[in-house]
Scaffold this motif. Sequence first.
Motif, PDB file in Angstrom:
ATOM      1  N   ALA A   1       5.097   8.091   3.668  1.00 15.38           N
ATOM      2  CA  ALA A   1       4.779   9.449   3.232  1.00 15.38           C
ATOM      3  C   ALA A   1       5.997  10.178   2.689  1.00 15.38           C
ATOM      4  O   ALA A   1       5.880  11.305   2.192  1.00 15.38           O
ATOM      5  N   ALA A   2       7.175   9.561   2.750  1.00 14.85           N
ATOM      6  CA  ALA A   2       8.400  10.239   2.338  1.00 14.85           C
ATOM      7  C   ALA A   2       8.570  10.309   0.823  1.00 14.85           C
ATOM      8  O   ALA A   2       9.404  11.061   0.327  1.00 14.85           O
ATOM      9  N   GLN A   3       7.788   9.527   0.068  1.00 11.95           N
ATOM     10  CA  GLN A   3       7.891   9.551  -1.384  1.00 11.95           C
ATOM     11  C   GLN A   3       6.625   8.979  -2.009  1.00 11.95           C
ATOM     12  O   GLN A   3       5.859   8.283  -1.358  1.00 11.95           O
ATOM     13  N   VAL A   4       6.439   9.312  -3.297  1.00  9.30           N
ATOM     14  CA  VAL A   4       5.340   8.733  -4.063  1.00  9.30           C
ATOM     15  C   VAL A   4       5.946   7.995  -5.249  1.00  9.30           C
ATOM     16  O   VAL A   4       7.039   8.326  -5.712  1.00  9.30           O
ATOM     17  N   TYR A   5       5.214   6.991  -5.727  1.00 11.71           N
ATOM     18  CA  TYR A   5       5.683   6.185  -6.849  1.00 11.71           C
ATOM     19  C   TYR A   5       4.793   6.449  -8.057  1.00 11.71           C
ATOM     20  O   TYR A   5       3.562   6.397  -7.951  1.00 11.71           O
ATOM     21  N   VAL A   6       5.404   6.753  -9.176  1.00 11.78           N
ATOM     22  CA  VAL A   6       4.681   7.110 -10.390  1.00 11.78           C
ATOM     23  C   VAL A   6       4.625   5.888 -11.309  1.00 11.78           C
ATOM     24  O   VAL A   6       5.666   5.313 -11.662  1.00 11.78           O
ATOM     25  N   CYS A   7       3.402   5.486 -11.666  1.00  9.79           N
ATOM     26  CA  CYS A   7       3.201   4.266 -12.459  1.00  9.79           C
ATOM     27  C   CYS A   7       2.072   4.495 -13.462  1.00  9.79           C
ATOM     28  O   CYS A   7       1.178   5.314 -13.235  1.00  9.79           O
TER      29      CYS A   7
ATOM     30  N   GLU B   1       0.803  -1.222   0.000  1.00 10.50           N
ATOM     31  CA  GLU B   1       0.000   0.000   0.000  1.00 10.50           C
ATOM     32  C   GLU B   1       0.841   1.279   0.000  1.00 10.50           C
ATOM     33  O   GLU B   1       0.618   2.187   0.810  1.00 10.50           O
ATOM     34  N   PRO B   2       1.831   1.399  -0.894  1.00 15.76           N
ATOM     35  CA  PRO B   2       2.540   2.681  -0.995  1.00 15.76           C
ATOM     36  C   PRO B   2       1.671   3.706  -1.722  1.00 15.76           C
ATOM     37  O   PRO B   2       0.591   3.373  -2.229  1.00 15.76           O
ATOM     38  N   ILE B   3       2.125   4.964  -1.762  1.00 17.50           N
ATOM     39  CA  ILE B   3       1.397   5.991  -2.500  1.00 17.50           C
ATOM     40  C   ILE B   3       1.741   5.864  -3.986  1.00 17.50           C
ATOM     41  O   ILE B   3       2.894   6.021  -4.375  1.00 17.50           O
ATOM     42  N   VAL B   4       0.728   5.570  -4.791  1.00 16.74           N
ATOM     43  CA  VAL B   4       0.921   5.382  -6.231  1.00 16.74           C
ATOM     44  C   VAL B   4       0.135   6.458  -6.975  1.00 16.74           C
ATOM     45  O   VAL B   4      -1.056   6.666  -6.704  1.00 16.74           O
ATOM     46  N   LEU B   5       0.794   7.147  -7.923  1.00 16.19           N
ATOM     47  CA  LEU B   5       0.152   8.183  -8.726  1.00 16.19           C
ATOM     48  C   LEU B   5       0.391   7.913 -10.202  1.00 16.19           C
ATOM     49  O   LEU B   5       1.421   7.343 -10.584  1.00 16.19           O
ATOM     50  N   ARG B   6      -0.549   8.347 -11.020  1.00 12.67           N
ATOM     51  CA  ARG B   6      -0.374   8.242 -12.470  1.00 12.67           C
ATOM     52  C   ARG B   6       0.479   9.408 -12.979  1.00 12.67           C
ATOM     53  O   ARG B   6       0.622  10.422 -12.289  1.00 12.67           O
ATOM     54  N   PRO B   7       1.039   9.288 -14.177  1.00 12.58           N
ATOM     55  CA  PRO B   7       1.931  10.333 -14.688  1.00 12.58           C
ATOM     56  C   PRO B   7       1.279  11.710 -14.809  1.00 12.58           C
ATOM     57  O   PRO B   7       1.974  12.730 -14.720  1.00 12.58           O
TER      58      PRO B   7
END
Length: 425
Positions: free
Chosen positions: A315-321, A288-294
């Motif tokens: 909360a230290a980073q978000v992952y772009v997928c 359950e990390p923070i995942v965002l679209r481009p």
Amino acid sequence: MAAGAPRVFVSHLSGVPVFDPNGDQVGRVRDLVAMLRVGGRPPRILGLVVEVVSRRRIFLPMTRVTGVESGQVITTGVVNMRRFEQRPTERLVLGEFLDRRVRLVETDEEVTVLDVAIQQLPARRDWEIDKYFVRKGRGGALRRKGETLTVEWSAVSGFSLEEHGQGAENLVATFERLRPADVANALHHLSPKRRVEVAAALDDDRLADVLEELPEDDQVEILGKLKEERAADVLEAMDPDDAADLLSELPEEDKERLLTLMRPDDAADVRRLMAYEERTAGGLMTTEPIVLRPDATVADALARVRQSDLSPALAAQVYVCRSPDETPTGKYLGTVHFQRLLRDPPFTLVSSIVDSDLVPLPPDTPLPTVTSYLAAYNLVSAPVVDESGSLLGAVTVDDVLDHLLPEDWRETDFHGEGGIRHGRT
């Protein structure tokens, strides 16, 4: 309370519809669940009793409520359909607070509670009772003629626990002011009987947080004493990686029975984690990390980072997928660190500031390599990506430390002389 924080009188909530984020009606509010507290603190609102279409009454935690406005309640969309069962430490606001005879602290005058106002704490999802609407007089024929007034919660006696006694209700109220790790430390030193009593009295989210901080033997003992449906609820509230670790300690038949009782999506995450070796990136990661679209913006990313239920490491980073944006995702594009989010304008697309140079971890990466990776790049979390390039999850430094420290480290008395003294929430 901060000015502008939402305040609602509970009489206005009775019967209002509850909607999910898509606008579909889940049910209607029938009551609110509160917990009395010690130290003159106002009662805390734990959640809502919602009657769904089948007339079944379920419990909706306030942490799942995203809006209370315009005669409606909005939820996150995650609703547990199991029947609501009131616990000994819980009070029903509409059913038990209204029409109750209490006293004004200043004059010792007896009054009747006609309504209760609740207010959300600033920057949190927690709600507390804020004010009481009361009528003076002794009831009967004079009841409708007495003076009415709205008073602060502290102006009324009869809605808090006395700070003595060792009943489960008092212990739960006292523990509420402690961090989960401190509650776990206190529970560990209780007798087995009292430990189970107090654990059973905690709400699902709180018990889940505390279980994650307990030694494995205590976790198994407490889970085994809960009703199976309640145990499944608590496992759903735990982080998937912690739930997988706990289930792996159970006999195979017990494990499968609990997984079957869990919501399919939650059970699927846990089963996926249990498929990896324990001391590998796949076995350590959370799904359950923070995942965002481009096409998400910096503003979108910061809104996700601000969610109060996220750990500092996640909360230290978000992952772009690329879509889908739930693990396992589409193609992993890279990471955006929190500091970078603070340096760029809110309208900036995350795809334009993504760090794609950091090589992600394969799920079979052994623990020593994961540790070296985090240390070498000064990270508190790292992406785990499969052979097809999909993001599977993230390994956080706290999970790595759990496996590097001695097995009995959780049994250390943090409050002993010379030990660590944790602050209170």
